[in-house]
Each structure stands twice: as structure tokens, then as C-alpha cells.
Design an enzyme around this catalytic site. Structure first.
Site, PDB file in Angstrom:
ATOM      1  N   ASP A 263    -102.726 -44.762 -10.920  1.00 25.81           N
ATOM      2  CA  ASP A 263    -103.825 -43.799 -10.839  1.00 25.81           C
ATOM      3  C   ASP A 263    -104.283 -43.392 -12.242  1.00 25.81           C
ATOM      4  O   ASP A 263    -103.682 -42.526 -12.872  1.00 25.81           O
ATOM      5  CB  ASP A 263    -103.372 -42.568 -10.039  1.00 25.81           C
ATOM      6  CG  ASP A 263    -104.506 -41.564  -9.834  1.00 25.81           C
ATOM      7  OD1 ASP A 263    -105.674 -41.901 -10.125  1.00 25.81           O
ATOM      8  OD2 ASP A 263    -104.208 -40.441  -9.364  1.00 25.81           O
ATOM      9  N   LYS A 270    -107.922 -39.448 -16.286  1.00 26.00           N
ATOM     10  CA  LYS A 270    -106.864 -38.498 -16.613  1.00 26.00           C
ATOM     11  C   LYS A 270    -106.564 -38.552 -18.113  1.00 26.00           C
ATOM     12  O   LYS A 270    -106.654 -39.623 -18.709  1.00 26.00           O
ATOM     13  CB  LYS A 270    -105.561 -38.891 -15.886  1.00 26.00           C
ATOM     14  CG  LYS A 270    -105.521 -38.613 -14.406  1.00 26.00           C
ATOM     15  CD  LYS A 270    -104.168 -39.031 -13.838  1.00 26.00           C
ATOM     16  CE  LYS A 270    -104.112 -38.896 -12.326  1.00 26.00           C
ATOM     17  NZ  LYS A 270    -104.191 -37.513 -11.842  1.00 26.00           N
ATOM     18  N   ARG A 345    -106.543 -38.959  -1.048  1.00 20.57           N
ATOM     19  CA  ARG A 345    -107.038 -38.529   0.264  1.00 20.57           C
ATOM     20  C   ARG A 345    -108.072 -39.506   0.826  1.00 20.57           C
ATOM     21  O   ARG A 345    -108.235 -39.598   2.039  1.00 20.57           O
ATOM     22  CB  ARG A 345    -107.603 -37.100   0.155  1.00 20.57           C
ATOM     23  CG  ARG A 345    -108.748 -36.964  -0.794  1.00 20.57           C
ATOM     24  CD  ARG A 345    -109.014 -35.522  -1.197  1.00 20.57           C
ATOM     25  NE  ARG A 345    -108.051 -35.028  -2.187  1.00 20.57           N
ATOM     26  CZ  ARG A 345    -108.052 -33.788  -2.685  1.00 20.57           C
ATOM     27  NH1 ARG A 345    -108.945 -32.911  -2.269  1.00 20.57           N
ATOM     28  NH2 ARG A 345    -107.159 -33.420  -3.583  1.00 20.57           N
TER      29      ARG A 345
HETATM   30  N1  BES Z   1    -101.815 -38.747  -8.046  1.00 30.85           N
HETATM   31  C1  BES Z   1    -102.398 -37.494  -8.319  1.00 30.85           C
HETATM   32  C2  BES Z   1    -101.488 -36.302  -8.022  1.00 30.85           C
HETATM   33  C3  BES Z   1    -100.202 -36.190  -8.807  1.00 30.85           C
HETATM   34  C4  BES Z   1    -100.081 -35.272  -9.832  1.00 30.85           C
HETATM   35  C5  BES Z   1     -99.090 -36.948  -8.471  1.00 30.85           C
HETATM   36  C6  BES Z   1     -98.896 -35.139 -10.526  1.00 30.85           C
HETATM   37  C7  BES Z   1     -97.902 -36.814  -9.170  1.00 30.85           C
HETATM   38  C8  BES Z   1     -97.798 -35.904 -10.189  1.00 30.85           C
HETATM   39  C9  BES Z   1    -103.654 -37.325  -7.477  1.00 30.85           C
HETATM   40  O1  BES Z   1    -104.357 -38.488  -7.175  1.00 30.85           O
HETATM   41  C10 BES Z   1    -104.589 -36.483  -8.263  1.00 30.85           C
HETATM   42  O2  BES Z   1    -105.058 -36.926  -9.272  1.00 30.85           O
HETATM   43  N2  BES Z   1    -104.859 -35.271  -7.779  1.00 30.85           N
HETATM   44  C11 BES Z   1    -105.735 -34.376  -8.436  1.00 30.85           C
HETATM   45  C12 BES Z   1    -106.650 -33.797  -7.387  1.00 30.85           C
HETATM   46  C13 BES Z   1    -107.817 -33.056  -7.949  1.00 30.85           C
HETATM   47  C14 BES Z   1    -108.766 -33.988  -8.654  1.00 30.85           C
HETATM   48  C15 BES Z   1    -108.525 -32.353  -6.821  1.00 30.85           C
HETATM   49  C16 BES Z   1    -104.892 -33.284  -9.084  1.00 30.85           C
HETATM   50  O3  BES Z   1    -103.859 -32.903  -8.538  1.00 30.85           O
HETATM   51  O4  BES Z   1    -105.253 -32.855 -10.172  1.00 30.85           O
HETATM   52 ZN    ZN Z   2    -103.264 -40.210  -7.114  1.00 33.33          ZN
HETATM   53 MN    MN Z   3    -105.741 -39.033  -8.693  1.00 31.29          MN
END
Ligand code: BES
Ligand code: ZN
Ligand code: MN
Length: 497
Positions: A263, A270, A345
């Protein structure tokens, strides 16, 4: 690791290291039996052994056949839990690793707990505590972890053997999940991940079929395809099946696992440090499903269980999906993408709506879904949420119980309808982000729009992957979820007896 059970007396057990867990009362009682078996070293060390298990005392016995003995306290005998047993066994495993013991014995203490459960917890803790991920170490020596484990018991019946087998099967399944998470991202593209799933299926006895991109398009999995647009690797959708003849359910229980093989965040990229740098773990939900299916099959659980794993990486390639894109999902609903980093999601929604076609009894979905879940609960507990179907309170409490017994702890978060306000789009049925507030919950509320059966969502973003080791997990993938799901399904199968 080979695990066997022996009723030979402890002084005659011929091992490189014999691990002896003991309660506080036994220590205070003077350890005469042990002194008789192993010599005066036991007496001399008595003051050093801490009853609470905060240290491990290594002795080189004057008598008996074991080369070394390791004593670890278990605390007061009335308060010994499975988790204390696992942690003590992991201490034994650390010593065994340090001295490169090839053969290890565990002396099963007689406790108030059942003999099989005691053996299971000790074997789990030992096997999990022995795990090291050495695939890429050019200086790794074979045999640094123990090769053979002998469970020593005075109990003549089959209980301890059954428990030890169960512990080994479950711990090995956890290690399968850890390996999948720890492997380098370039070695687990969706196609390679599917191949690894097929291999685990062959080894443990469940069926696997893998959909390719063409089939995913035919099925209309718009969410999975949208996330995949920025990648040069095609997506896969793996369907795992365990359907024994003696299944106690006719409608399947379905496990869904998030399989984002890496990701980057996509165009909503990120930052690297403390964020993207650990995102090879974003398929830990998928890994937990694979590990759980391995355990279920090897334990020959009398339940009909299906696993569904949507897999893709999330990258900002030329054709990547962009904020503002409206995506038609598998269910027919439309989603406005406002952050490409909320990709989990998108792919899970398609898997969840496809799950509906099996008329499942219930669906358990595991995903590293939100950083917000980690903010809420920390990194050693997963958040669980469920939809308001019949029996939802009971499902949550059964999951909490499975968590505390298995060691994969979970805690519930609410699913009030007010949270849906945050998901309203100006152009589509839904938008894919709900803002910072209650982020773990709005992610679950999003998914709720795609389910029409009893469903438990387990957000494992915190406990799936650790930057440093503790207890019986090293740094890296923890295999979280395998023991939780296995325990939960064992409870269900007992209930259906
Ligand atoms: N894979 C991440 C979530 C995650 C964060 C997993 C830390 C493991 C450790 C997920 O896809 C993500 O990026 N979520 C975002 C959602 C936001 C954009 C609404 C997040 O948590 O910042
Ligand atoms: Zn993710
Ligand atoms: Mn993500």
C-alpha cells in the site's frame, strides 16, 4: 518442529534443554523433587527463580540426562492463564535459541487447568517464540531454532497428546501467516500470493481456486479493479474452501481477508517514514485467513468454511484511480473516491458483496484497515465491529472470549448510525472516506453498506505487524488473527454439537 509426547521421568529425558515451568507455590515449597532429579544446583538457584516469570534460570544439572534445565515461574497457581503459559514457554524458547538447543523438552506442570489446554498453550508459546524469519539472511545457520520438542508428562491418557498436537498445528499456521507478511513485497504480487495460497491449500487439505483479472472483470468487481489501475501487476481473487462431510453447518461461515500486497497510498501517496515503510503488512488479513484455513483443515474441524481474498497492490501508476473518480462496485452501488489511500474498503466491499451469493451463516472479515484503529486501541488489540443483525451482542462477546483465550485480543467499537453522515457523497451513493473523527468506525460503516448477513469486522492494523518484538512475537508479522479465528470457530463447532 517435530513435537512428540513422552511419559519418561524428567531425570531420564535426553534433551539439550529441558524447560520446566513452575508455579510460585512449587518454588516456595522447596523444589525438593527437582533437586533429587537434577542435583544440588537446584537448591543453590532457588533464590534466583522469580515466581512471576520475569526471568529464566538456566542450570547445568549434576544429575539426570538433560544437558540443561531452564526454570521459569508461572506466578500464583490459582492465577495461571493460557497467556502466562505461552509467555513462559516463549522465555524457554529464547534460551533454547541462544544456546542452539536442537532437542528441547517441556515438563508439563500439573495445574488447575485441563492437561490438554496446558499442553496446547505451552507448545504454542514455544513454537511461536522459536520463530525467526531468516529467508534473506545469507549468514543464517540451519538448526538455530529447536528441531525437536518432547512434551514430558506423568499423565498416561491421550489428553496431553491431543493438546500438544493442537498447539503445534495452530502455532505452525500462525507461522505460515507470519511468513506471508514478512516476505519481500516483490515476492508477493497478487499472482505470487495466490500461488502461495494454493501451496498452503495442498499442504493442509483445503481447496483453492484463483480468479484472474478477466474473471474479476466479468464479475464486475469495480472496487478491486479501481485500486488495481495504478499497478502493472494484475489483481487476483482467491476462493478457499474447506467442506468436510461431517460439517455441522449447511450454510458456510466465510472468512474475508484484505490482500493489499503493498500500500503506497496510490496518488494520495503515503510518507515513507513510519507509514509506507511497513506497508508490506497490508495483506496481513489475507495471511490470517490463509493461516486460519490451514489450522481448520489440519484440525479437521467439522465446519463448512470459505475464505475469500481480494488481492492487488495500491500504486500511483500512470492510469491510477484519482480522487473524484466514481466507481461502480460489485454490488451495483456507486462510490466517490476522495482518497486513494482508503483502498482496503474498496476491495473488501466487493469481496463482501460477493460473499452474499453463498447465503453465509456469518462472515468474519480481517483487515489492516485504518491507522485510526491503532490510535484508538494501541498495537496489541484489534478493534471489532458488527452490524445490527440478530445476535450481534452475543457474536461480539463470543469474539472477545475467543480473543482472550487465544491470546489474539480484541475489543469492540460502536456502530451508531450517526457515523453514516460522514460518508455522504454529493455525487455518488457513498464516498470512500469519512474524515479523521472516528476513522476506524466510519471505515466499518462503509463496509456495512455491502453486507446483508451477520458480519464481524476485525481491524488488525495495530497488532498485525510490530516494529520491535515482544512476548512470543519477533519484529515483523505477528500472525494475528489465526488463533482468534480458529478459537472462535472451535467455539461455534462445539455449540453445534
Ligand atoms: N493500510 C492502511 C491502514 C494501516 C495503517 C495499516 C497503519 C497498518 C498500519 C489503509 O489502507 C489506510 O491507508 N488507511 C487510511 C485511511 C484514510 C485515508 C481514511 C488511514 O488509516 O490513514
Ligand atoms: Zn491499506
Ligand atoms: Mn491505504
Amino acid at each position: 518442529m517435530k513435537v512428540s509426547v513422552s511419559t519418561i521421568t524428567i531425570s531420564e529425558l535426553d534433551v539439550d534443554l529441558l524447560f520446566i515451568p513452575i508455579s510460585k507455590e512449587v518454588i516456595e515449597g522447596g523444589l525438593e523433587d527437582l533437586a533429587e532429579a537434577f542435583g544440588p544446583c537446584v537448591e543453590k538457584a532457588r533464590g534466583d527463580i522469580r515466581g512471576d516469570g520475569s526471568n529464566a534460570t538456566v542450570l547445568y544439572p549434576e544429575k539426570g540426562t538433560a544437558k540443561r534445565i531452564v526454570l521459569v515461574g508461572l506466578g500464583e497457581s490459582g492465577k495461571i492463564s493460557f497467556e502466562k503459559l505461552r509467555l513462559a514457554a516463549a522465555k524457554g524458547a529464547t534460551v533454547a535459541y541462544d544456546v542452539k538447543a536442537e532437542t528441547v523438552g517441556i515438563a508439563i506442570p500439573s495445574l488447575d487447568l485441563d492437561g490438554d489446554d496446558t499442553a496446547q498453550a505451552l507448545v504454542e508459546g514455544f513454537v511461536l517464540g522459536s520463530y525467526r524469519f531468516t529467508k534473506y539472511r545469507t549468514n543464517a545457520q540451519p538448526g538455530e531454532s529447536a528441531q525437536r520438542l518432547v512434551i514430558q508428562t506423568t499423565d498416561q491418557d491421550k489428553q496431553v497428546r491431543r493438546g500438544a498436537d493442537r498447539g503445534r498445528i495452530i502455532a505452525e499456521a500462525v507461522c505460515t501467516a507470519r511468513d506471508l507478511v514478512n516476505v519481500s513485497p516483490d515476492e508477493k504480487t497478487p499472482v505470487l500470493l495466490s500461488k502461495a495460497i494454493e501451496k498452503t491449500g495442498k499442504k493442509s487439505g483445503f481447496e483453492v481456486s484463483v480468479w484472474d483479472k478477466a474473471l474479476i472483470e466479468e464479475e464486475g468487481m469495480g472496487g478491486l479493479l479501481a485500486v488495481n489501475r495504478g499497478s502493472i501487476e494484475p489483481p487476483t481473487f482467491s476462493v478457499l474452501e474447506w467442506r468436510p462431510e461431517n460439517a455441522r453447518n449447511s450454510r458456510p461461515i466465510i472468512l474475508v481477508g484484505k490482500g493489499v500486497t503493498f500500500d503506497t497510498g496510490g496518488l494520495s501517496l503515503k510518507p515513507t517514514k513510519g507509514s509506507m515503510d511497513s506497508m508490506k503488512c497490508d495483506m496481513a488479513g489475507a495471511a490470517a485467513v490463509v493461516g486460519a484455513m490451514e489450522a481448520i483443515a489440519k484440525l479437521e474441524m467439522p465446519l463448512y468454511v470459505i475464505g475469500l481474498i481480494p488481492a492487488t497492490d495500491n500504486r500511483p501508476g500512470e492510469n491510477a484511480y484519482v480522487p473524484g473518480d466514481v466507481v461502480k462496485m460489485h454490488s451495483g452501488k456507486t462510490v466517490e473516491v476522495l482518497n486513494t489511500d482508503a483502498e482496503g474498503r474498496m476491495i473488501l466491499a466487493d469481496a463482501l458483496s460477493y460473499a452474499s451469493s453463498f447465503y453465509p451463516e456469518q462472515v468474519i472479515e480481517l483487515s489492516t484497515l485504518t491507522g485510526a484503529a491503532v490510535v484508538a486501541l494501541g498495537d496489541f488489540v484489534a478493534a471489532i465491529m458488527t452490524n445490527a443483525e440478530e445476535g450481534s451482542e452475543e457474536r461480539l462477546s463470543e469474539m472477545v472470549a475467543a480473543g482472550s483465550e487465544s491470546g489474539d485480543r480484541v475489543h469492540p467499537l460502536p456502530m451508531f448510525d450517526e457515523y453514516n453522515e460522514q460518508l455522504k457523497s454529493t455525487v455518488a451513493d457513498l464516498k470512500n472516506v469519512g474524515g479523521r473523527e472516528g476513522g476506524a468506525i466510519t471505515a466499518a460503516k462503509f463496509l456495512e453498506h455491502f453486507v446483508d448477513y451477520p458480519w464481524i469486522h476485525v481491524d488488525i492494523a495495530g497488532p498485525a505487524f510490530w516494529d520491535s518484538g515482544k512476548g512470543y512475537s519477533q519484529a515483523g508479522g505477528t500472525g494475528f488473527g489465526v488463533r482468534l479465528v480458529t478459537r472462535y470457530l472451535q467455539q461455534i463447532s462445539e455449540k453445534k454439537r
